[in-house]
Design a protein around this motif. Structure first.
Motif, PDB file in Angstrom:
ATOM      1  N   LEU A  41      -8.388   2.665  -0.019  1.00  0.00           N
ATOM      2  CA  LEU A  41      -8.559   1.769   0.334  1.00  0.00           C
ATOM      3  C   LEU A  41      -9.451   1.268  -0.353  1.00  0.00           C
ATOM      4  CD1 LEU A  41      -7.649   1.076   4.372  1.00  0.00           C
ATOM      5  CD2 LEU A  41      -5.924   0.196   2.081  1.00  0.00           C
ATOM      6  N   PHE A  83       0.872  -1.094   0.048  1.00  0.00           N
ATOM      7  CA  PHE A  83      -0.063  -0.384  -0.062  1.00  0.00           C
ATOM      8  C   PHE A  83       0.877   1.270  -0.460  1.00  0.00           C
ATOM      9  CE2 PHE A  83      -2.516   3.266   2.229  1.00  0.00           C
ATOM     10  CZ  PHE A  83      -3.819   2.949   1.353  1.00  0.00           C
ATOM     11  N   LEU A 125      -4.588  -3.722   8.783  1.00  0.00           N
ATOM     12  CA  LEU A 125      -5.639  -4.100   7.292  1.00  0.00           C
ATOM     13  C   LEU A 125      -4.049  -5.595   7.779  1.00  0.00           C
ATOM     14  CD1 LEU A 125      -5.240  -1.300   4.234  1.00  0.00           C
ATOM     15  CD2 LEU A 125      -6.450  -2.746   5.760  1.00  0.00           C
ATOM     16  N   ASP A 144      -8.166   7.997   3.525  1.00  0.00           N
ATOM     17  CA  ASP A 144      -7.341   6.925   3.359  1.00  0.00           C
ATOM     18  C   ASP A 144      -8.344   5.771   3.314  1.00  0.00           C
ATOM     19  OD1 ASP A 144      -4.809   8.140   3.623  1.00  0.00           O
ATOM     20  OD2 ASP A 144      -4.742   7.184   5.530  1.00  0.00           O
ATOM     21  N   SER A 156      -7.261  -5.667  -4.946  1.00  0.00           N
ATOM     22  CA  SER A 156      -7.173  -6.589  -4.132  1.00  0.00           C
ATOM     23  C   SER A 156      -6.208  -7.440  -3.859  1.00  0.00           C
ATOM     24  CB  SER A 156      -8.716  -5.646  -2.891  1.00  0.00           C
ATOM     25  OG  SER A 156      -8.637  -6.469  -1.890  1.00  0.00           O
ATOM     26  N   HIS A 203     -10.138  -1.460  -3.595  1.00  0.00           N
ATOM     27  CA  HIS A 203     -10.687  -3.519  -2.944  1.00  0.00           C
ATOM     28  C   HIS A 203     -11.693  -3.585  -3.716  1.00  0.00           C
ATOM     29  CE1 HIS A 203     -11.290  -5.921  -0.969  1.00  0.00           C
ATOM     30  NE2 HIS A 203     -12.557  -6.801  -0.597  1.00  0.00           N
TER      31      HIS A 203
END
Lengths: 192, 179
Positions: free
Chosen positions: A123, A24, A66, A119, A48, A127
């Motif tokens: 994410l 990431f 995560l 953020d 993802s 995904h």
């Protein structure tokens, strides 16, 4: 090691493969290297690899963790751990690498809830329509101001993609409306 | 009373020692031999072999020219395919496991400079070899770990905005093909 063939000259398929292999942080850093690469990453978000997402609120701190697919499923084995905290005239974001190693970034004039939200959106954007093994949300309402809890839970529910595929969900909150809002966004056939 | 089987059992190792071989000619006229199991890892080459109707009998008499891949890259590719020809197919998600560690043999094979690695990726992309593409991209992706944008620009040869503008200006200033 430097190269005369810029990364951005590689075929798109190869570029997508490379982005899928980057973690990431690396993707975020690559976005900042050039407008072309930023455009490419926006148009081709890496597939993802996230399996578990955990969000916890604790006394003016939001903790986002995560875990990636393929990693051990132990609870303490999250590969990304960021803490967003209120700070005098803005907020701080701590990237927790281990129990003893943290890097800190101070963001003046920014709200920690907004930085977390941004953020979180990013994410979930990566995904896409892929499935998550687990989503864990702890409102932290025992030791957090109700308005903060409400705001964070509201933001999470707002940003969950419609029909998000999750196998297991844990939500710790007494706010039934917020829980229902979140559950509404989940794909019912996918829940175990 | 046990009955002996009438059909002789062929050991897998014997089959492996007598593979069908194909000849490939690189863009700079180097000739390579590759076994059937290995060449199947390249979708492009295997489609070509199938379309040309090459068989065990005529394969070696009909070398396959590959105009887009030079001898150096072809050598790496043949080595890789021979090494991995009996690998079991991996589930798709393993492509996305970031913690996957490349086997030492492959890491050694791909310990080349970035320019060569990028050229190998172009060749691999053309020959459509999924596993090698995965491994090469993993090596490139691993370089990005814990790097700042400035460090990444150097590693990957990405020009800064100012350099990019200068390149565009010099390209527009230089005479075109007709001038």
């Amino acid at each position: 090691m430097t190269s005369e063939t810029p990364l951005i000259d590689l075929p798109e398929d190869a570029m997508r493969h490379i982005l899928e292999k980057c973690d990431f942080h690396a993707v975020q850093s690559l976005r900042k290297t050039s407008p072309n690469l930023r455009r490419f990453i926006t148009e081709n978000p890496p597939k993802s690899v996230i399996s578990n997402v955990s969000v916890g609120v604790h006394n003016k701190t939001i903790i986002l963790k995560l875990a990636y697919k393929g990693a051990n499923s132990a609870d303490d084995d999250f590969q990304l751990h960021v803490e967003y905290q209120h700070y005098k005239h803005g907020c701080t974001a701590h990237l927790v690498k281990s129990l003893t190693e943290k890097t800190e970034k101070v963001l003046l004039g920014e709200s920690y809830v907004e930085v977390f939200t941004s953020d979180f959106i990013s994410l979930l954007g990566y995904h896409g329509g892929n499935s998550l093994d687990q989503l864990f949300v702890d409102s932290g309402e025992v030791h957090t101001l109700p308005r903060i809890t409400e705001k964070v839970l509201g933001k999470i529910a707002e940003q969950l993609t419609p029909a998000l595929k999750v196998k297991k969900v844990h939500i710790i909150s007494s706010d039934e409306e917020k829980i229902v809002n979140m559950l509404d966004k989940l794909e019912p056939d996918y829940l175990e | 009373m046990s009955v002996e089987p009438e059909v002789p059992i062929v050991q897998v190792e014997e089959v492996r020692e007598n593979p069908v071989l194909y000849k490939i000619i690189s863009s700079d006229n180097h000739v390579f031999t590759i076994s059937e199991h290995a060449v199947k890892l390249s979708k492009t080459l295997w489609d070509l072999i199938t379309n040309l109707g090459l068989t065990a009998e005529n394969a070696l008499d009909n070398p396959i020219p590959v105009e887009n891949v030079n001898g150096k890259n072809m050598e790496t590719i043949v080595q890789f395919c021979e090494r991995h020809k009996y690998d079991e197919e991996e589930p798709e998600y393993t492509n996305y496991i970031r913690e996957f560690v490349l086997p030492e043999w492959d890491r050694q094979l791909l310990s080349i400079d970035n320019e060569e690695l990028f050229q190998l990726i172009l060749a691999t992309n053309y020959l459509d070899i999924q596993k090698l593409m995965d491994y090469c991209c993993r090596v490139i992706g691993d370089m990005a770990k814990d790097k700042t944008p400035e460090e990444l620009r150097i590693i990957y040869g990405i020009p800064t905005d100012a350099e990019d503008d200068a390149l565009e200006r010099s390209a527009s200033d230089s005479p075109g093909p007709s001038g």
